[in-house]
Write a protein that holds these residues in place. Sequence first.
Motif, short mmCIF file in Angstrom:
data_model
loop_
_atom_site.label_atom_id
_atom_site.label_comp_id
_atom_site.label_asym_id
_atom_site.label_seq_id
_atom_site.Cartn_x
_atom_site.Cartn_y
_atom_site.Cartn_z
N THR A 32 -3.04 10.39 -4.97
CA THR A 32 -4.29 8.33 -4.77
C THR A 32 -3.11 7.48 -4.05
N LEU A 33 -4.57 6.68 -3.67
CA LEU A 33 -3.87 5.55 -2.63
C LEU A 33 -3.98 4.31 -3.70
N THR A 34 -2.50 3.79 -3.73
CA THR A 34 -2.15 2.42 -4.73
C THR A 34 -1.84 1.07 -3.84
N VAL A 35 -3.18 0.19 -3.73
CA VAL A 35 -2.82 -1.04 -3.02
C VAL A 35 -2.79 -2.10 -4.46
N VAL A 36 -1.47 -2.65 -3.71
CA VAL A 36 -0.63 -3.69 -5.12
C VAL A 36 -0.63 -5.18 -3.77
N ILE A 37 -1.64 -5.84 -4.69
CA ILE A 37 -1.83 -7.74 -4.31
C ILE A 37 -0.93 -8.59 -5.37
N THR A 38 0.29 -9.27 -4.31
CA THR A 38 -0.09 -10.48 -5.61
C THR A 38 0.06 -11.30 -3.93
N ASN A 39 0.16 -13.05 -5.04
CA ASN A 39 -0.05 -13.65 -4.48
C ASN A 39 0.81 -15.22 -4.99
N ALA A 40 1.65 -15.88 -5.10
CA ALA A 40 1.92 -16.72 -5.40
C ALA A 40 1.04 -18.14 -6.14
N ALA A 41 2.34 -18.19 -7.27
CA ALA A 41 1.19 -19.93 -7.52
C ALA A 41 0.58 -20.81 -6.04
N ILE B 182 0.50 -0.82 -0.32
CA ILE B 182 -0.34 0.19 -0.08
C ILE B 182 0.76 1.10 0.17
N SER B 183 1.15 1.59 -1.27
CA SER B 183 1.53 3.50 -0.92
C SER B 183 0.44 4.83 -1.67
N MET B 184 1.02 5.96 -1.17
CA MET B 184 0.36 6.97 -1.35
C MET B 184 1.10 7.86 -2.36
N ASP B 185 0.94 8.49 -3.64
CA ASP B 185 2.02 9.04 -4.24
C ASP B 185 1.04 10.73 -4.33
N ASP C 21 4.22 -16.55 -13.45
CA ASP C 21 4.49 -17.99 -13.46
C ASP C 21 3.44 -18.57 -11.94
N GLY C 22 2.33 -18.35 -12.81
CA GLY C 22 1.27 -19.05 -12.05
C GLY C 22 1.05 -17.67 -11.40
N GLY C 23 1.17 -17.39 -10.65
CA GLY C 23 0.38 -16.11 -9.52
C GLY C 23 -0.75 -15.39 -10.08
N PHE C 24 -1.00 -14.57 -9.21
CA PHE C 24 -1.80 -13.69 -9.83
C PHE C 24 -1.61 -12.58 -8.97
N GLU C 25 -2.17 -11.17 -9.41
CA GLU C 25 -2.61 -9.64 -9.23
C GLU C 25 -3.42 -8.94 -9.23
N LEU C 26 -3.29 -8.06 -8.41
CA LEU C 26 -4.50 -7.77 -7.42
C LEU C 26 -4.19 -6.16 -7.80
N VAL C 27 -4.35 -4.39 -9.02
CA VAL C 27 -3.52 -3.72 -8.54
C VAL C 27 -5.64 -2.73 -8.81
N ALA C 28 -5.45 -1.35 -7.70
CA ALA C 28 -6.36 -0.96 -7.32
C ALA C 28 -5.81 0.10 -6.87
#
Length: 532
Positions: A319-328, A312-315, A366-373
Amino acid sequence: MLRERKRDYVTDLAVWAILSGPVLLWDGPADGGSWLSVGVGVGALGMAILVHRAWPLAALGIAVALSLADSRELYTVSYSTALIALGFFAGRRLAGARPALFSFAGIAAVGLVITLTAGAELWEWFTLVITLLFAVVVPWLIGRYARHYAQLIRTGWQLADRMEREKHTAADRERIRERSRIAGDMHDSLGHELSLIAVRAAALEVDPSLNRRQQASAGELRQAAADATAKLRDIIGILRTDGEAAPTVPSDESVAELVERARSSGMTVLLHAPGPLSGLPRMIERAAHRIVQEALTNAAKHAPGAEVDIRISMDEEPTLTVVITNAARAEGRRLPGIASGGTGLVGLDERVRLAGGSLAHGPLDDGGFELVARLPVIARLSPALEAPEIPGAAGPAPSTSARELSRARQRVRRGLVQVIVAPVSVLAVLGVLMFAFQFYVQSRSVLDRTQFDLIKVGDSRADVETRLPSHTLDGAPDGLRPEPAGVDDCVYYRTKKYDATPVYRLCFKEGRLVDKSIGVDVPDENRRRDDQ
């Protein structure tokens, strides 16, 4: 309905009796009339009252015909009350103005034809028009004003009733919407909790330190959680409605607390955040919580045992940016039977959009999944929720009810103006016409002195009239000597166009000229002496 008809019948009988009163008083034998004229007048007025609700102009026409039959000037004591009453009823019951205006113009035209046909002076027609104006047109305008005012009152009550119904409808709709939001929150929150329970049960199911009975119990617990999630999804799905705004999660749980609960259930979650998200707009804070919750739920369902990384970061925009990544998903780790409704990301995308942000998600190489808001801290409404702009309008467009009420008010104001302006305008036009006609009569009532000298006492009236102007004066001017005794009638002519006196006086008896003189003003003392 029957009571209203009886009331109308009684009212009509009372009106008929009132309108028939002047006819009985002034057209009877005691006042120089006859019972035949009384019977015709009362019967015709009864017919007018009988049809005045369905055909108000026809009823008014009957009264006008009775008045014209009694006097070419339309003014009669017997039928003036009927003209006023039926004119008012016509304005009260007619929706449009054109039929009435055409009828009034027709009455004036018929009156002009009658006046010219009878060889009468045009002043009679002016009297007819003035009578028509004050005895018919003005009551008609007052009736129209009363009609528009009644419509305004009726429209106001209808608007109040409609607003009350709409208020109840809006309250019911808001209650249903709120229930739907609560149902959505229940699905999101309880679904997340059940997924975590399933993750823990699945971990116990494959734990080698447990015996088979314990592992079977853990499997039953995991299956029960999966079944409960599926039933919850089916039940809540019925309560969801299309086009709902993003629900507000009632819980005050922070993102850090949510992550900690996920860790305690056995998930591996890494959180990288600049600090607590407090101080952000409520909608943004709840949207960030919902994003993390949905991402953890999907990771527990589809990639159990995989590491989840949350950044979670703020520019500077901000804008609040949320990046969530999970491995395979780890090999051998699988949670069979975990229900997935397939609508979690769709609902999450709608929530982010309504918060003014954007959402992107998809699988990694790599088979994982990413979500960016990305969520703007200064929240912007979605264009779908913004009120439509109307060019040139200072505010929102008025409702249909408000426009109807505004039109009713305009009709009432216009009717009040017409009641005042229309008679004044007609009188002004009549004044101009009467002045012009008076000027014309003055120019056509001047007798030349030569012709006056050629006229001899004893000449026949037919011979005398060949030398006379086309118009005479309306009676003798004030202050002249009395007319000779025993004459049938006398006519007067001007000696000059704009002078009232002296005048030429010609008196006739039995078709012969018996007196000709030049009349002048008599001094007051001489007039008193003559009277003595």
